[in-house]
Design a protein around this motif. Structure first.
Motif, PDB file in Angstrom:
ATOM      1  N   ARG A  29       0.830  -1.187   0.000  1.00  0.00           N
ATOM      2  CA  ARG A  29       0.000   0.000   0.000  1.00  0.00           C
ATOM      3  C   ARG A  29       0.877   1.253   0.000  1.00  0.00           C
ATOM      4  O   ARG A  29       2.047   1.211   0.357  1.00  0.00           O
ATOM      5  N   ASN A  30       0.274   2.356  -0.409  1.00  0.00           N
ATOM      6  CA  ASN A  30       1.015   3.603  -0.487  1.00  0.00           C
ATOM      7  C   ASN A  30       1.388   4.110   0.907  1.00  0.00           C
ATOM      8  O   ASN A  30       0.531   4.418   1.719  1.00  0.00           O
ATOM      9  N   GLU A  31       2.675   4.148   1.179  1.00  0.00           N
ATOM     10  CA  GLU A  31       3.144   4.713   2.442  1.00  0.00           C
ATOM     11  C   GLU A  31       4.196   5.795   2.183  1.00  0.00           C
ATOM     12  O   GLU A  31       4.958   6.162   3.057  1.00  0.00           O
ATOM     13  N   ILE A  32       4.233   6.273   0.931  1.00  0.00           N
ATOM     14  CA  ILE A  32       5.181   7.325   0.558  1.00  0.00           C
ATOM     15  C   ILE A  32       4.489   8.670   0.733  1.00  0.00           C
ATOM     16  O   ILE A  32       3.421   8.916   0.169  1.00  0.00           O
ATOM     17  N   GLU A  85      -5.312  -1.437  -6.310  1.00  0.00           N
ATOM     18  CA  GLU A  85      -4.759  -0.300  -7.048  1.00  0.00           C
ATOM     19  C   GLU A  85      -5.050   1.014  -6.332  1.00  0.00           C
ATOM     20  O   GLU A  85      -4.149   1.843  -6.133  1.00  0.00           O
ATOM     21  N   ILE A  86      -6.289   1.214  -5.929  1.00  0.00           N
ATOM     22  CA  ILE A  86      -6.660   2.479  -5.290  1.00  0.00           C
ATOM     23  C   ILE A  86      -5.941   2.631  -3.954  1.00  0.00           C
ATOM     24  O   ILE A  86      -5.545   3.729  -3.556  1.00  0.00           O
ATOM     25  N   LEU A  87      -5.730   1.528  -3.234  1.00  0.00           N
ATOM     26  CA  LEU A  87      -4.993   1.579  -1.974  1.00  0.00           C
ATOM     27  C   LEU A  87      -3.513   1.861  -2.208  1.00  0.00           C
ATOM     28  O   LEU A  87      -2.862   2.540  -1.418  1.00  0.00           O
ATOM     29  N   HIS A  88      -2.989   1.334  -3.308  1.00  0.00           N
ATOM     30  CA  HIS A  88      -1.550   1.432  -3.577  1.00  0.00           C
ATOM     31  C   HIS A  88      -1.126   2.839  -3.975  1.00  0.00           C
ATOM     32  O   HIS A  88      -0.058   3.304  -3.597  1.00  0.00           O
ATOM     33  N   VAL A  89      -1.974   3.548  -4.739  1.00  0.00           N
ATOM     34  CA  VAL A  89      -1.512   4.827  -5.310  1.00  0.00           C
ATOM     35  C   VAL A  89      -2.033   6.062  -4.583  1.00  0.00           C
ATOM     36  O   VAL A  89      -1.475   7.149  -4.749  1.00  0.00           O
ATOM     37  N   ALA A  91      -4.993   7.788   3.736  1.00  0.00           N
ATOM     38  CA  ALA A  91      -4.302   6.512   3.553  1.00  0.00           C
ATOM     39  C   ALA A  91      -4.093   5.810   4.892  1.00  0.00           C
ATOM     40  O   ALA A  91      -4.080   4.572   4.961  1.00  0.00           O
ATOM     41  N   GLU A  92      -3.948   6.600   5.959  1.00  0.00           N
ATOM     42  CA  GLU A  92      -3.675   6.008   7.269  1.00  0.00           C
ATOM     43  C   GLU A  92      -4.916   5.341   7.870  1.00  0.00           C
ATOM     44  O   GLU A  92      -4.825   4.307   8.535  1.00  0.00           O
ATOM     45  N   GLU A  93      -6.104   5.900   7.637  1.00  0.00           N
ATOM     46  CA  GLU A  93      -7.294   5.396   8.313  1.00  0.00           C
ATOM     47  C   GLU A  93      -8.086   4.380   7.500  1.00  0.00           C
ATOM     48  O   GLU A  93      -8.920   3.658   8.055  1.00  0.00           O
ATOM     49  N   VAL A  94      -7.839   4.297   6.191  1.00  0.00           N
ATOM     50  CA  VAL A  94      -8.650   3.422   5.359  1.00  0.00           C
ATOM     51  C   VAL A  94      -8.319   1.955   5.599  1.00  0.00           C
ATOM     52  O   VAL A  94      -7.169   1.593   5.856  1.00  0.00           O
ATOM     53  N   THR A  95      -9.348   1.122   5.545  1.00  0.00           N
ATOM     54  CA  THR A  95      -9.187  -0.336   5.544  1.00  0.00           C
ATOM     55  C   THR A  95     -10.071  -0.895   4.439  1.00  0.00           C
ATOM     56  O   THR A  95     -11.004  -0.227   3.965  1.00  0.00           O
TER      57      THR A  95
END
Length: 503
Positions: free
Chosen positions: A249-252, A460-464, A482-486
């Protein structure tokens, strides 16, 4: 034919085009009643191999066997007569004709004196459509159907003959989840009749759900066959592309700039209502929802393809009215459409001309277009986006899906937009090219672009995405960081459930 004799076998197939060895001694088989996946990156040779099998191309070397009998396929009709049915990814329908005429094109039932037996044609067609559980009948004009229903007409063609092998090339690319269930039931029915199924798809979840074996091509060469139950996604991916992928997942995170685009209370007839959001420079804002949620329609409104019935669009804080795509482009809004082949490219035009099409008027030297300037733009974005093509003269229609998508993205980047909207960025693209497109989207955000991504794929949506807008039935249900979504929260939101409902 014994149970151990393949329904279909290709042996040492070689196919060469000018400057390209598309297939290099490929062998492949499918057993009766088996679903055999054929996988590989775009450009790996899958489509070429199937076109050889379907009689569209003639092999330079190698042999084809149907059962135990050697076969030569000189045309699609001959292939079909031998029991090989090809359901193409690209629709090949005559829109002005009826569903029945399309399904039985070239083999309409006849009465005396060669007259078409319309009653029998309608009866046979409706019997096939009943198996597919569709909401249209034999007399419906194909041009009046949605893309998903047109795909079901393509699939119906497979049920008109006593098939020995059926090739499905990306059959679910345009189907809803409910239509996919029907398709998989049809495939199970064909299996039960002993038909061999060749299934080409980039969707790993489908591959692992319905197939028995997986064969992989890379750069026109056979790379191996594995039993689906004895492998996993990572192993298949490595076999396809020769490397591991970053599927995290996107963590950048990087500093965000000012608000580039803000939407307040935007509505459009019955398509979406009271939509409000903003996207900053340096941010990727993802839109996620089911088919019909209104995501694409919002993008089309921002690009001037639809007129809103209410609400405001603000660019850099200024109230803006967008009446046409030309106006959107002038304001710095670019749209990479969902249908890149139908809406994003002119397939019969070369790569350079596709890349520079929106700015032709700005590249004129007197009455002519400055060819040197066009080539310079193409070269710049070919290198920047790693577009793999022999040169600018290559027709866009001859490129792989991933490289076609890069041409469309490059076309808009060369206009230096303020806001880049990308609708279904990796539909019909292999996992290797998908990873490249994802990385490109993140890099564009890091360079200060405001990016909106619309996708039907949760990974895909989680990754970018930096933030995700979840839509249901034309309304925004929630916006997640990005931090709160599951995954659970996303599914609940796009199903119309509020946090209070869930509680």
């Amino acid at each position: 034919m014994s149970d151990r004799t393949p329904a279909l076998r290709l042996e040492g197939i070689v196919k060469t085009f000018p400057g390209v060895r598309a297939l290099d001694g490929v062998s492949f088989d499918v057993m009766p009643g088996e679903v055999h996946a054929l996988m590989g990156e775009n450009g790996a040779g899958k489509s070429t191999l199937m076109k050889v099998l379907g009689g569209i191309y003639q092999p330079d070397e190698g042999r084809i066997f149907v059962g135990e009998v050697p076969a030569v396929m000189t045309s699609p009709l001959e292939a079909k007569a031998k029991g090989i049915v090809f359901i193409h990814q690209e629709l090949s329908l005559a829109e002005e004709l009826s569903v029945a005429e399309n399904i039985y094109l070239g083999e309409l039932p006849r009465k005396r004196f060669g007259l078409v037996d319309w009653a029998r044609l309608e009866q046979q067609t409706n019997a096939i459509l009943a198996k597919l559980r569709v909401g249209f009948d034999a007399k419906t004009r194909v041009g009046d159907l949605s893309i998903a229903n047109q795909q079901m007409v393509e699939i119906a063609r497979a049920l008109t003959v006593e098939a020995k092998a059926v090739i499905f090339d990306e059959p679910t690319a345009s189907l809803t989840d409910a239509e996919k269930v029907v398709l998989f039931d049809v495939i199970a029915g064909l299996q039960a009749q002993g038909v061999g199924i060749i299934y080409i798809s980039h969707r790993m979840e489908e591959i692992f759900k319905i197939t028995d074996r997986i064969s992989v091509l890379r750069d026109g060469s056979y790379r191996g066959t594995v039993k689906t139950a004895e492998t996993d996604e990572e192993s298949v991916t490595q076999l396809m592309i020769g490397r591991k992928l970053d599927l995290s997942r996107n963590e950048i995170h990087h500093a965000l700039g000012d608000v580039a685009l803000e939407v307040r209370g935007l509505s459009c007839a019955d398509l979406y209502t009271d939509v409000s959001f903003e996207v900053r420079r340096g941010e990727v804002l993802g839109f996620y929802g089911l088919v019909g949620a209104g995501r694409t329609e919002i993008a089309e409104t921002l690009f001037g393809l639809r007129d809103p019935s209410a609400g405001q669009i603000l660019l850099d804080g200024r109230d803006t009215v967008i009446r046409s795509p030309a106006a959107a482009i002038a304001l710095g809004i670019s749209l990479v459409p969902e249908d890149r082949k139908g809406q994003g490219l002119v397939l019969g035009m070369n790569c350079r001309d596709n890349m520079t099409l929106p700015q032709v008027d700005d590249l004129r030297a007197g009455p002519f277009v400055a060819e040197g300037a066009e080539v310079a733009i193409f070269d710049q974005y070919r290198d920047r986006l790693d577009i793999r093509t022999p040169g600018w003269k290559q027709l866009a229609g001859n490129l792989s899906g991933g490289n076609q998508q890069k041409i469309v993205i490059g076309k808009w980047l060369s206009m230096h937009p303020n806001v880049l909207i990308v609708d279904e960025p990796t539909r019909g693209i292999d996992v290797g090219s998908k990873s490249e497109i994802h990385n490109l989207i993140r890099e564009l955000a890091a360079q200060g672009y405001a990016v909106i991504v619309i996708s039907s794929e949760m990974p895909e949506i989680l990754h970018v995405s930096d933030r995700i807008v979840a839509m249901y039935s034309g309304r925004i249900m929630r916006t997640f960081t990005a931090e709160e979504v599951t995954e659970d929260k996303l599914i609940q939101a796009i199903s119309g459930l509020t946090p209070e409902n869930v509680a």
